[in-house]
Design an enzyme around this catalytic site. Sequence first.
Site, PDB file in Angstrom:
ATOM      1  N   THR A  16      45.173  30.902  40.949  1.00 28.85           N
ATOM      2  CA  THR A  16      46.434  31.182  40.985  1.00 28.85           C
ATOM      3  C   THR A  16      47.053  32.651  40.953  1.00 28.85           C
ATOM      4  O   THR A  16      48.016  32.873  41.423  1.00 28.85           O
ATOM      5  CB  THR A  16      47.121  30.681  39.446  1.00 28.85           C
ATOM      6  OG1 THR A  16      46.393  29.356  39.213  1.00 28.85           O
ATOM      7  CG2 THR A  16      48.491  30.580  39.125  1.00 28.85           C
TER       8      THR A  16
ATOM      9  N   ASP B 252      32.634  34.491  45.533  1.00 27.91           N
ATOM     10  CA  ASP B 252      33.450  35.671  45.758  1.00 27.91           C
ATOM     11  C   ASP B 252      32.886  36.807  46.514  1.00 27.91           C
ATOM     12  O   ASP B 252      31.588  36.704  46.749  1.00 27.91           O
ATOM     13  CB  ASP B 252      33.244  36.290  44.105  1.00 27.91           C
ATOM     14  CG  ASP B 252      34.226  37.575  43.942  1.00 27.91           C
ATOM     15  OD1 ASP B 252      35.190  37.773  44.884  1.00 27.91           O
ATOM     16  OD2 ASP B 252      34.435  38.286  43.052  1.00 27.91           O
ATOM     17  N   GLY B 253      33.269  37.735  46.976  1.00 29.01           N
ATOM     18  CA  GLY B 253      32.777  38.910  47.869  1.00 29.01           C
ATOM     19  C   GLY B 253      33.129  38.811  49.460  1.00 29.01           C
ATOM     20  O   GLY B 253      32.563  39.824  50.034  1.00 29.01           O
TER      21      GLY B 253
ATOM     22  N   ASN C 297      45.602  34.792  42.837  1.00 27.43           N
ATOM     23  CA  ASN C 297      45.409  35.167  44.206  1.00 27.43           C
ATOM     24  C   ASN C 297      46.592  35.114  45.091  1.00 27.43           C
ATOM     25  O   ASN C 297      46.755  35.677  46.031  1.00 27.43           O
ATOM     26  CB  ASN C 297      44.501  34.351  44.953  1.00 27.43           C
ATOM     27  CG  ASN C 297      42.890  34.350  44.568  1.00 27.43           C
ATOM     28  OD1 ASN C 297      41.984  33.680  44.617  1.00 27.43           O
ATOM     29  ND2 ASN C 297      42.561  35.705  44.115  1.00 27.43           N
TER      30      ASN C 297
ATOM     31  N   ARG D 123      39.597  41.832  56.047  1.00 23.20           N
ATOM     32  CA  ARG D 123      38.968  40.777  54.806  1.00 23.20           C
ATOM     33  C   ARG D 123      39.160  39.429  55.236  1.00 23.20           C
ATOM     34  O   ARG D 123      38.276  38.394  54.911  1.00 23.20           O
ATOM     35  CB  ARG D 123      40.208  40.866  53.738  1.00 23.20           C
ATOM     36  CG  ARG D 123      40.205  42.133  53.220  1.00 23.20           C
ATOM     37  CD  ARG D 123      41.128  42.223  51.770  1.00 23.20           C
ATOM     38  NE  ARG D 123      40.939  41.290  51.064  1.00 23.20           N
ATOM     39  CZ  ARG D 123      40.007  41.412  49.836  1.00 23.20           C
ATOM     40  NH1 ARG D 123      39.449  42.280  49.802  1.00 23.20           N
ATOM     41  NH2 ARG D 123      39.809  40.298  49.223  1.00 23.20           N
TER      42      ARG D 123
ATOM     43  N   GLU E 163      25.322  26.893  32.101  1.00 19.48           N
ATOM     44  CA  GLU E 163      24.517  28.136  32.184  1.00 19.48           C
ATOM     45  C   GLU E 163      25.117  28.995  33.251  1.00 19.48           C
ATOM     46  O   GLU E 163      25.680  28.336  34.435  1.00 19.48           O
ATOM     47  CB  GLU E 163      23.251  27.571  32.773  1.00 19.48           C
ATOM     48  CG  GLU E 163      22.307  26.573  31.801  1.00 19.48           C
ATOM     49  CD  GLU E 163      22.082  27.461  30.395  1.00 19.48           C
ATOM     50  OE1 GLU E 163      21.774  28.681  30.450  1.00 19.48           O
ATOM     51  OE2 GLU E 163      22.082  26.861  29.487  1.00 19.48           O
TER      52      GLU E 163
ATOM     53  N   ARG F 173      47.942  38.788  46.396  1.00 22.33           N
ATOM     54  CA  ARG F 173      47.478  39.526  47.402  1.00 22.33           C
ATOM     55  C   ARG F 173      48.325  39.641  48.434  1.00 22.33           C
ATOM     56  O   ARG F 173      49.404  38.946  48.390  1.00 22.33           O
ATOM     57  CB  ARG F 173      46.201  38.722  47.921  1.00 22.33           C
ATOM     58  CG  ARG F 173      44.981  38.707  46.799  1.00 22.33           C
ATOM     59  CD  ARG F 173      43.533  38.130  47.336  1.00 22.33           C
ATOM     60  NE  ARG F 173      42.598  38.056  46.577  1.00 22.33           N
ATOM     61  CZ  ARG F 173      41.424  37.937  46.683  1.00 22.33           C
ATOM     62  NH1 ARG F 173      41.002  37.670  48.015  1.00 22.33           N
ATOM     63  NH2 ARG F 173      40.386  38.064  45.773  1.00 22.33           N
TER      64      ARG F 173
HETATM   65  C1  IPE Z   1      37.959  34.604  41.758  1.00 21.65           C
HETATM   66  O1  IPE Z   1      37.830  35.606  42.767  1.00 21.65           O
HETATM   67  C2  IPE Z   1      38.848  33.386  42.493  1.00 21.65           C
HETATM   68  C3  IPE Z   1      38.209  32.818  43.751  1.00 21.65           C
HETATM   69  C4  IPE Z   1      36.741  33.050  43.921  1.00 21.65           C
HETATM   70  C5  IPE Z   1      38.900  31.952  44.642  1.00 21.65           C
HETATM   71  P1  IPE Z   1      38.665  36.951  42.777  1.00 21.65           P
HETATM   72  O2  IPE Z   1      38.056  37.868  43.479  1.00 21.65           O
HETATM   73  O3  IPE Z   1      39.905  36.498  42.831  1.00 21.65           O
HETATM   74  O4  IPE Z   1      38.512  37.392  41.209  1.00 21.65           O
HETATM   75  P2  IPE Z   1      38.702  38.745  40.468  1.00 21.65           P
HETATM   76  O5  IPE Z   1      40.250  39.021  40.502  1.00 21.65           O
HETATM   77  O6  IPE Z   1      37.860  39.897  40.970  1.00 21.65           O
HETATM   78  O7  IPE Z   1      38.451  38.411  39.184  1.00 21.65           O
HETATM   79  C1  IPE Z   2      36.550  35.571  47.445  1.00 19.22           C
HETATM   80  O1  IPE Z   2      36.405  36.819  47.988  1.00 19.22           O
HETATM   81  C2  IPE Z   2      37.475  34.713  48.060  1.00 19.22           C
HETATM   82  C3  IPE Z   2      38.679  34.420  47.545  1.00 19.22           C
HETATM   83  C4  IPE Z   2      38.991  34.839  46.191  1.00 19.22           C
HETATM   84  C5  IPE Z   2      39.811  33.624  48.059  1.00 19.22           C
HETATM   85  P1  IPE Z   2      37.390  37.787  47.889  1.00 19.22           P
HETATM   86  O2  IPE Z   2      38.405  37.808  48.962  1.00 19.22           O
HETATM   87  O3  IPE Z   2      37.745  38.034  46.356  1.00 19.22           O
HETATM   88  O4  IPE Z   2      36.395  39.157  48.253  1.00 19.22           O
HETATM   89  P2  IPE Z   2      36.145  40.590  47.339  1.00 19.22           P
HETATM   90  O5  IPE Z   2      36.001  40.326  45.999  1.00 19.22           O
HETATM   91  O6  IPE Z   2      37.507  41.097  47.550  1.00 19.22           O
HETATM   92  O7  IPE Z   2      35.250  41.242  48.059  1.00 19.22           O
HETATM   93 MG    MG Z   3      36.995  38.979  44.917  1.00 16.94          MG
END
Ligand code: IPE
Ligand code: IPE
Ligand code: MG
Length: 250
Positions: free
Chosen positions: A68, A22-23, A70, A35, A209, A73
């Site tokens: 699912t 994430d991030g 995602n 992004r 963990e 977006r």
């Molecule tokens: C979780 O990340 C899914 C993946 C890493 C693919 P998200 O960024 O989609 O999760 P939320 O929406 O912040 O919980």
């Molecule tokens: C994780 O990064 C990748 C996917 C969920 C596909 P994000 O796209 O969720 O990045 P942030 O959380 O918006 O920074």
């Molecule tokens: Mg994210």
Amino acid sequence: MPDLLQQINPDKLPVHIAVIMDGNGRWAKTKGKPRVFGHRNGVIAVREVTEAAAELGVKYLTLYAFSTENWSRPAIEVNALMSLLVDTVKKELATLNKNNIRLRAIGDLQQLPDKTHKALLEGIEQTKDNDRMTLILALNYSSRWEIVEATRAIAAKVRDSQIALEDIDVNLFSAHLATRDFPDPELMIRTSGEYRISNYLLWQAAYAELYFTDVLWPDFRKEHFYRAILDFQSRERRFGKTSEQLAHAI
Ligand code: IPE
Ligand code: IPE
Ligand code: MG
């Protein structure tokens, strides 16, 4: 960094590590980029962690690549992610084979765009005999989807008298999940400072963990991975027992 690596006890490695990558979006934003730029750089971290896990002797590594949820977006981001997946699987195939890594996927793969689905199946097929480590991509995956699917499959077997109601237990249920071929993850890592599971391996992580770090996924490197493992190795996993019981166990 070699220091960190030396501190890792090879006899206490998690067999299966699951990661919530994430991030990416926030990482790109700090650089004033779209992004998608973050997702592209996230691939570098995927490569690093896969390599580090295989070198250490971790047997299963599951990466959450697309949930699912995602799909909600913006279309431009979803499309870019799907293309990036195709490109990455194709590009990394030779390296996976060279490193003896088997590719697998969990999730509702039928619903992926044709190109993505095809590239994935091809990658799985071409690496199926590798046995050093299994790299599992969670793609169009959500735990609730998976649990409902398993329930439906089990119910159909009861209806058709293939199994009896009394046969349903934890093992039978596990055997109907997308992860049926893999052991449960012992360590779950989430990057980017979010403290939630986001519909990931809810059943399987019952005794995992959990490790959270503020590092954004595109910045995640071997060193961060080693730290997570060291943290894991410092914990006492009690599985419901008392500390004293564990100390006296033979
Ligand atoms: C979780 O990340 C899914 C993946 C890493 C693919 P998200 O960024 O989609 O999760 P939320 O929406 O912040 O919980
Ligand atoms: C994780 O990064 C990748 C996917 C969920 C596909 P994000 O796209 O969720 O990045 P942030 O959380 O918006 O920074
Ligand atoms: Mg994210």
